[in-house]
Design a protein around this motif. Structure first.
Motif, PDB file in Angstrom:
ATOM      1  N   GLN A  31      45.353  43.286  45.551  1.00 15.04           N
ATOM      2  CA  GLN A  31      44.197  42.534  45.034  1.00 15.04           C
ATOM      3  C   GLN A  31      44.418  41.483  43.875  1.00 15.04           C
ATOM      4  O   GLN A  31      45.454  41.544  43.208  1.00 15.04           O
ATOM      5  CB  GLN A  31      43.270  43.432  44.584  1.00 15.04           C
ATOM      6  CG  GLN A  31      41.883  43.046  43.912  1.00 15.04           C
ATOM      7  CD  GLN A  31      41.016  43.875  43.283  1.00 15.04           C
ATOM      8  OE1 GLN A  31      41.201  45.027  43.829  1.00 15.04           O
ATOM      9  NE2 GLN A  31      39.875  43.605  42.524  1.00 15.04           N
ATOM     10  N   GLY A  61      40.659  38.059  44.826  1.00 17.49           N
ATOM     11  CA  GLY A  61      40.492  38.277  43.637  1.00 17.49           C
ATOM     12  C   GLY A  61      39.829  36.761  43.321  1.00 17.49           C
ATOM     13  O   GLY A  61      39.204  36.742  42.010  1.00 17.49           O
ATOM     14  N   ALA A  92      32.363  41.669  44.129  1.00 22.35           N
ATOM     15  CA  ALA A  92      32.707  42.251  43.026  1.00 22.35           C
ATOM     16  C   ALA A  92      34.011  41.982  42.627  1.00 22.35           C
ATOM     17  O   ALA A  92      34.811  41.852  43.471  1.00 22.35           O
ATOM     18  CB  ALA A  92      32.557  43.727  42.864  1.00 22.35           C
ATOM     19  N   GLU A  93      34.410  41.465  41.473  1.00 25.38           N
ATOM     20  CA  GLU A  93      35.715  41.161  40.876  1.00 25.38           C
ATOM     21  C   GLU A  93      36.244  40.117  41.615  1.00 25.38           C
ATOM     22  O   GLU A  93      37.584  39.853  41.927  1.00 25.38           O
ATOM     23  CB  GLU A  93      36.503  42.238  40.923  1.00 25.38           C
ATOM     24  CG  GLU A  93      36.330  43.385  40.161  1.00 25.38           C
ATOM     25  CD  GLU A  93      37.122  45.027  40.068  1.00 25.38           C
ATOM     26  OE1 GLU A  93      38.381  44.529  40.088  1.00 25.38           O
ATOM     27  OE2 GLU A  93      36.618  45.913  40.349  1.00 25.38           O
ATOM     28  N   ASN A  94      35.427  39.073  42.151  1.00 25.83           N
ATOM     29  CA  ASN A  94      35.807  38.004  42.795  1.00 25.83           C
ATOM     30  C   ASN A  94      35.358  36.529  42.321  1.00 25.83           C
ATOM     31  O   ASN A  94      34.018  36.461  42.671  1.00 25.83           O
ATOM     32  CB  ASN A  94      35.433  38.095  44.399  1.00 25.83           C
ATOM     33  CG  ASN A  94      35.747  36.890  45.522  1.00 25.83           C
ATOM     34  OD1 ASN A  94      36.202  35.967  44.911  1.00 25.83           O
ATOM     35  ND2 ASN A  94      35.342  36.860  46.532  1.00 25.83           N
ATOM     36  N   PRO A 214      45.321  44.678  36.794  1.00 28.39           N
ATOM     37  CA  PRO A 214      44.087  43.474  36.637  1.00 28.39           C
ATOM     38  C   PRO A 214      43.246  43.606  35.385  1.00 28.39           C
ATOM     39  O   PRO A 214      43.045  45.130  35.066  1.00 28.39           O
ATOM     40  CB  PRO A 214      43.413  43.653  37.948  1.00 28.39           C
ATOM     41  CG  PRO A 214      43.389  44.975  38.395  1.00 28.39           C
ATOM     42  CD  PRO A 214      44.976  45.580  37.946  1.00 28.39           C
ATOM     43  N   GLN A 216      40.193  44.554  34.024  1.00 25.78           N
ATOM     44  CA  GLN A 216      38.767  45.094  34.334  1.00 25.78           C
ATOM     45  C   GLN A 216      37.835  44.669  33.457  1.00 25.78           C
ATOM     46  O   GLN A 216      37.759  44.717  32.138  1.00 25.78           O
ATOM     47  CB  GLN A 216      38.759  46.655  34.434  1.00 25.78           C
ATOM     48  CG  GLN A 216      39.930  46.938  35.554  1.00 25.78           C
ATOM     49  CD  GLN A 216      39.690  47.051  36.824  1.00 25.78           C
ATOM     50  OE1 GLN A 216      38.424  46.526  37.281  1.00 25.78           O
ATOM     51  NE2 GLN A 216      40.799  46.825  37.798  1.00 25.78           N
ATOM     52  N   PRO A 217      36.487  44.408  34.105  1.00 22.96           N
ATOM     53  CA  PRO A 217      35.350  43.979  33.009  1.00 22.96           C
ATOM     54  C   PRO A 217      34.915  45.265  32.528  1.00 22.96           C
ATOM     55  O   PRO A 217      35.031  46.366  32.719  1.00 22.96           O
ATOM     56  CB  PRO A 217      34.322  43.608  34.081  1.00 22.96           C
ATOM     57  CG  PRO A 217      34.823  44.164  35.399  1.00 22.96           C
ATOM     58  CD  PRO A 217      36.219  44.093  35.474  1.00 22.96           C
ATOM     59  N   SER A 219      32.990  48.385  31.301  1.00 19.01           N
ATOM     60  CA  SER A 219      31.828  48.944  31.796  1.00 19.01           C
ATOM     61  C   SER A 219      31.243  50.070  30.841  1.00 19.01           C
ATOM     62  O   SER A 219      32.219  50.560  30.085  1.00 19.01           O
ATOM     63  CB  SER A 219      32.099  49.189  33.030  1.00 19.01           C
ATOM     64  OG  SER A 219      33.146  50.297  33.185  1.00 19.01           O
ATOM     65  N   THR A 229      28.111  47.139  34.239  1.00 25.91           N
ATOM     66  CA  THR A 229      29.286  46.477  34.037  1.00 25.91           C
ATOM     67  C   THR A 229      29.034  45.158  33.456  1.00 25.91           C
ATOM     68  O   THR A 229      28.033  44.287  33.874  1.00 25.91           O
ATOM     69  CB  THR A 229      29.943  46.485  35.370  1.00 25.91           C
ATOM     70  OG1 THR A 229      30.318  47.485  36.102  1.00 25.91           O
ATOM     71  CG2 THR A 229      31.198  45.359  35.585  1.00 25.91           C
ATOM     72  N   GLU A 231      28.840  41.343  33.020  1.00 26.88           N
ATOM     73  CA  GLU A 231      29.334  39.962  33.651  1.00 26.88           C
ATOM     74  C   GLU A 231      28.187  39.064  33.108  1.00 26.88           C
ATOM     75  O   GLU A 231      26.785  39.436  33.114  1.00 26.88           O
ATOM     76  CB  GLU A 231      28.737  40.362  35.437  1.00 26.88           C
ATOM     77  CG  GLU A 231      29.142  39.150  36.132  1.00 26.88           C
ATOM     78  CD  GLU A 231      28.810  39.508  37.588  1.00 26.88           C
ATOM     79  OE1 GLU A 231      29.655  39.765  38.207  1.00 26.88           O
ATOM     80  OE2 GLU A 231      27.463  39.268  37.906  1.00 26.88           O
TER      81      GLU A 231
END
Length: 304
Positions: A31, A61, A92-94, A214, A216-217, A219, A229, A231
């Motif tokens: 990823q 990603g 998500a996460e992109n 990675p 991570q956001p 949450s 989460t 964002e």
């Protein structure tokens, strides 16, 4: 005869790979440019020991697509030609979601390095984002009759292939496991994996960076048990949507937002059949609104 398959990631039980319905297993390998599935080799080997067809996928990603393609291939180069390759294109996460040229650049680089065109996994509503890959790649579409569809029986529903001539694969469940059907036989599967039928030579590329976890956001779970989460973005409605004091359809109404309203949000949550957004309103207060149907992924507006 079509091939039934499962796709797995690091958190998947080996029982999913062992499921007798599954004739093929597609394993998450990488990823972005900072994550390698620590169980990838084990899951790949187990599928092989069970005599199942195999594949490997990279989760986008949204960084530089050529760099991500190199990272993917550098980490699976010993398996190239032995299983199909796939790009997992999800929101998500992109960071590049909505970029209609990202997937094209990624698959071009994979082909340059390996001579193999990856198939592209994408939800039906986002087929337009990868449409310019239709001349070279197969498409693997996700569309569920229900988010809790726990069955190997194909749902009775139509599935679009968008700009692609036909569906290569169809993921028809999430829930307890991702169940898939591919509309090809074993020879077709291996033709996707190794188009030349000979020894696949992977061209050298820049050295892969050392795998790191990675970022991570943030949450959290709120007092009602719903996971949120972090964002930040702006959502523009394409229809009338209720803005509420809580993330429930029963929560008190703040206002009805007409189509074209812009809402700045700082978090999202998927629960009770919808994807919810949280709108900061000052004085530590928040408004909440739905932005997407969680079952079909149909958006109720646009994001930026």
């Amino acid at each position: 005869m079509p091939i039934y398959a499962v796709d797995v990631f690091s958190g998947s039980s080996d029982n999913i790979i062992r499921d007798n319905h599954a004739q093929a297993v597609i394993v998450k390998a990488t990823q972005g440019t900072g994550y390698v599935n620590p169980r990838c080799n084990h899951q790949w080997d187990l599928a092989g020991e069970l005599g199942k067809l195999r594949g490997l996928y990279h989760y986008a990603g949204g960084g530089n697509p050529e760099t991500e393609a190199e990272y993917f291939i550098n980490n699976i180069k010993n398996y190239v030609g032995k299983g199909i390759l796939a790009l997992d294109w999800e929101e998500a996460e992109n960071a590049a979601w909505y970029d209609t040229n990202w997937a094209r650049r990624f698959v071009n680089k994979v082909h340059e390095l390996t001579g193999v065109w990856p198939i592209i996994y994408v939800q039906e509503s986002a087929l337009w984002q990868v449409a310019n890959c239709a001349d070279t790649c197969g498409v693997w579409v996700a569309k569920y009759a229900s988010m809790t569809w726990y069955s190997w029986t194909l749902p009775n529903m139509s599935v679009s292939s968008g700009a692609f001539k036909f569906l290569t694969g169809y993921q028809f469940t999430g829930g307890d496991m991702d169940r898939d059907i591919f509309f090809l036989d074993k020879n077709g599967w291996m033709k996707l994996a190794n188009p030349s039928g000979g020894q696949v030579e992977v061209k050298p590329s820049t050295p892969a960076p050392k795998p790191v976890e990675p970022v991570q956001p943030k949450s959290w779970t709120d007092s009602l048990g719903d996971k949120w989460t972090e964002e930040n973005g702006t959502f523009t409605t394409n229809q009338v949507i209720n803005l509420r004091w809580g993330a429930k359809t029963s929560s008190a109404l703040i206002a009805q937002l007409p189509a074209g309203s812009e809402v700045k949000y700082d978090a999202y949550s998927r629960h009770d059949g919808y994807v919810w957004l949280r709108q900061p309103r000052g004085n530590n207060e928040y408004g909440y609104l739905v932005c997407r149907d969680a079952n079909t992924n149909e958006p109720f507006g646009t994001f930026k």
